[in-house]
Design a protein around this motif. Structure first.
Motif, mmCIF file in Angstrom:
data_model
loop_
_atom_site.group_PDB
_atom_site.id
_atom_site.type_symbol
_atom_site.label_atom_id
_atom_site.label_comp_id
_atom_site.label_asym_id
_atom_site.label_seq_id
_atom_site.Cartn_x
_atom_site.Cartn_y
_atom_site.Cartn_z
ATOM 1 N N THR A 153 -5.499 -3.471 -0.882
ATOM 2 C CA THR A 153 -5.042 -2.081 -0.811
ATOM 3 C C THR A 153 -6.104 -1.125 -1.352
ATOM 4 O O THR A 153 -5.936 -0.505 -2.409
ATOM 5 C CB THR A 153 -3.724 -1.886 -1.588
ATOM 6 O OG1 THR A 153 -2.820 -2.931 -1.272
ATOM 7 C CG2 THR A 153 -3.079 -0.555 -1.222
ATOM 8 N N PRO A 165 -5.775 6.456 1.197
ATOM 9 C CA PRO A 165 -6.206 5.122 1.628
ATOM 10 C C PRO A 165 -7.684 5.122 1.998
ATOM 11 O O PRO A 165 -8.229 6.127 2.451
ATOM 12 C CB PRO A 165 -5.328 4.845 2.851
ATOM 13 C CG PRO A 165 -4.183 5.800 2.748
ATOM 14 C CD PRO A 165 -4.709 7.012 2.050
ATOM 15 N N VAL A 200 -8.172 2.128 -2.097
ATOM 16 C CA VAL A 200 -7.866 3.563 -2.126
ATOM 17 C C VAL A 200 -9.073 4.305 -2.672
ATOM 18 O O VAL A 200 -9.901 3.732 -3.392
ATOM 19 C CB VAL A 200 -6.625 3.874 -3.003
ATOM 20 C CG1 VAL A 200 -5.364 3.252 -2.416
ATOM 21 C CG2 VAL A 200 -6.833 3.379 -4.437
ATOM 22 N N ILE A 210 -5.209 10.931 -4.241
ATOM 23 C CA ILE A 210 -5.621 9.599 -3.833
ATOM 24 C C ILE A 210 -5.305 9.427 -2.366
ATOM 25 O O ILE A 210 -4.355 10.029 -1.851
ATOM 26 C CB ILE A 210 -4.882 8.547 -4.702
ATOM 27 C CG1 ILE A 210 -5.446 7.149 -4.502
ATOM 28 C CG2 ILE A 210 -3.388 8.574 -4.471
ATOM 29 C CD1 ILE A 210 -4.892 6.134 -5.505
ATOM 30 N N CYS A 252 -5.620 -0.449 -5.339
ATOM 31 C CA CYS A 252 -4.604 0.509 -5.790
ATOM 32 C C CYS A 252 -3.978 0.102 -7.116
ATOM 33 O O CYS A 252 -3.705 0.947 -7.955
ATOM 34 C CB CYS A 252 -3.527 0.647 -4.712
ATOM 35 S SG CYS A 252 -2.451 2.084 -4.956
ATOM 36 N N ARG A 253 -3.801 -1.201 -7.311
ATOM 37 C CA ARG A 253 -3.166 -1.634 -8.568
ATOM 38 C C ARG A 253 -4.072 -1.417 -9.780
ATOM 39 O O ARG A 253 -3.605 -1.487 -10.922
ATOM 40 C CB ARG A 253 -2.722 -3.093 -8.469
ATOM 41 C CG ARG A 253 -3.834 -4.130 -8.364
ATOM 42 C CD ARG A 253 -3.208 -5.505 -8.158
ATOM 43 N NE ARG A 253 -4.178 -6.580 -8.020
ATOM 44 C CZ ARG A 253 -4.517 -7.391 -9.011
ATOM 45 N NH1 ARG A 253 -3.978 -7.232 -10.211
ATOM 46 N NH2 ARG A 253 -5.378 -8.378 -8.811
ATOM 47 N N ALA A 299 -6.312 1.404 -9.662
ATOM 48 C CA ALA A 299 -6.417 2.863 -9.701
ATOM 49 C C ALA A 299 -5.336 3.463 -10.587
ATOM 50 O O ALA A 299 -5.562 4.472 -11.258
ATOM 51 C CB ALA A 299 -6.315 3.435 -8.286
ATOM 52 N N CYS A 314 2.479 1.757 -3.466
ATOM 53 C CA CYS A 314 1.475 2.103 -4.476
ATOM 54 C C CYS A 314 1.062 3.559 -4.342
ATOM 55 O O CYS A 314 1.063 4.315 -5.324
ATOM 56 C CB CYS A 314 0.266 1.191 -4.343
ATOM 57 S SG CYS A 314 -1.048 1.527 -5.535
ATOM 58 N N LEU A 315 0.719 3.974 -3.156
ATOM 59 C CA LEU A 315 0.300 5.355 -2.935
ATOM 60 C C LEU A 315 1.435 6.324 -3.251
ATOM 61 O O LEU A 315 1.214 7.391 -3.826
ATOM 62 C CB LEU A 315 -0.171 5.541 -1.498
ATOM 63 C CG LEU A 315 -1.527 4.908 -1.160
ATOM 64 C CD1 LEU A 315 -1.761 4.924 0.344
ATOM 65 C CD2 LEU A 315 -2.647 5.634 -1.874
ATOM 66 N N ALA A 319 0.824 -1.207 0.000
ATOM 67 C CA ALA A 319 0.000 0.000 0.000
ATOM 68 C C ALA A 319 0.857 1.256 0.000
ATOM 69 O O ALA A 319 0.573 2.220 -0.719
ATOM 70 C CB ALA A 319 -0.924 -0.025 1.217
#
Length: 248
Positions: A93, A78, A95, A76, A120-121, A123, A65-66, A62
């Motif tokens: 994860t 969490p 978001v 973006i 997240c992957r 987004a 990614c963020l 996470a």
């Protein structure tokens, strides 16, 4: 007078002839070779790659990614994992996606009006598709900048096509989103749902075709009744290959 024998004279003559011949030049000396290093230098560290549809595991955590998405201008944050009754509905994860940058227009963003909750992957590729492709394509064809995108909530714990039985939808993992329309800066909205007796909008047709290079599933009006009024995109893998596409 002492007379030498022929056996003694011949070797002497041959030696004199050999001394009279010019000495051939020697070849130039070889250049000194620089020894190669015993070990190559260590590669310089690089930032983690942005997630893509073909590399859904590019972002391992996470935090990473963020960090990657924020570094390129994504708005973006969490999100709390949604409470669901079906334990098979799991989002990795989660978001909340609020806005994405437009690289061709510095300091310009496209808003996600509904702030969908996504894995997240997913987004990453979805946001890059909007900012890198949809925004400049719509602006070029419609003559107005893309201001916002109208979407569904993203994550939903349900089966495909909201059926009561069957396989879980990619929405149940946060790997899909439904798009209802695109709001332009001139106040108009480019709606996915086709209007009666109206030819397909060229901007919508172009971005729908281009989406096949970004996602593994693209469904919209004309594909089936469940998608008659919106555009569904996801990165769920079909079978054993992440190269297989469903573009309808």
């Amino acid at each position: 007078m002492l007379i030498r024998s022929a056996a003694a004279v011949v070797p002497m003559m041959m030696a004199q002839v050999a001394m009279a011949q010019p000495v051939p030049p020697l070849p130039p000396p070889r250049p000194i070779e620089t020894p190669s290093p015993a070990t190559p230098p260590a590669p310089r560290p690089q930032a983690p790659p942005a997630p893509t549809a073909d590399a859904p595991s590019a972002v391992p955590s996470a935090e990473d990614c963020l960090a990657v998405l924020k570094a390129v201008g994504f708005e973006i944050e969490p999100a709390e994992p949604p409470q669901v009754s079906n334990e098979l509905c799991r989002i990795e994860t989660p978001v909340r996606l609020k806005a994405v940058p437009v690289p061709t227009k510095p300091e310009t963003v496209v808003r996600l009006a509904n702030q969908p909750v996504l894995a997240c992957r997913f987004a990453g590729p979805f946001g890059h598709w909007i900012g890198d492709l949809v925004a400049p394509l719509v602006a070029g064809i419609k003559g107005s900048e893309l201001k916002a995108v109208q979407t569904g909530p993203g994550f939903e714990c349900r089966n495909r096509n909201r059926s009561t039985t069957g396989k879980l939808s990619a929405h149940a993992q946060g790997l899909a989103i439904d798009i209802a329309g695109f709001d332009l800066a001139n106040g108009t909205t480019l709606r996915i749902k086709p209007e009666a007796n109206t030819a397909p909008d060229p901007a919508l047709a172009a971005l729908r075709t281009a989406a096949c290079g970004w996602f593994t599933t693209i469904l919209g009006p004309g594909s089936d009744e469940a998608h008659h009024d919106h555009l569904h995109v996801d990165i769920e893998q079909h079978g054993s290959s992440d190269r297989y596409r469903i573009c309808q």
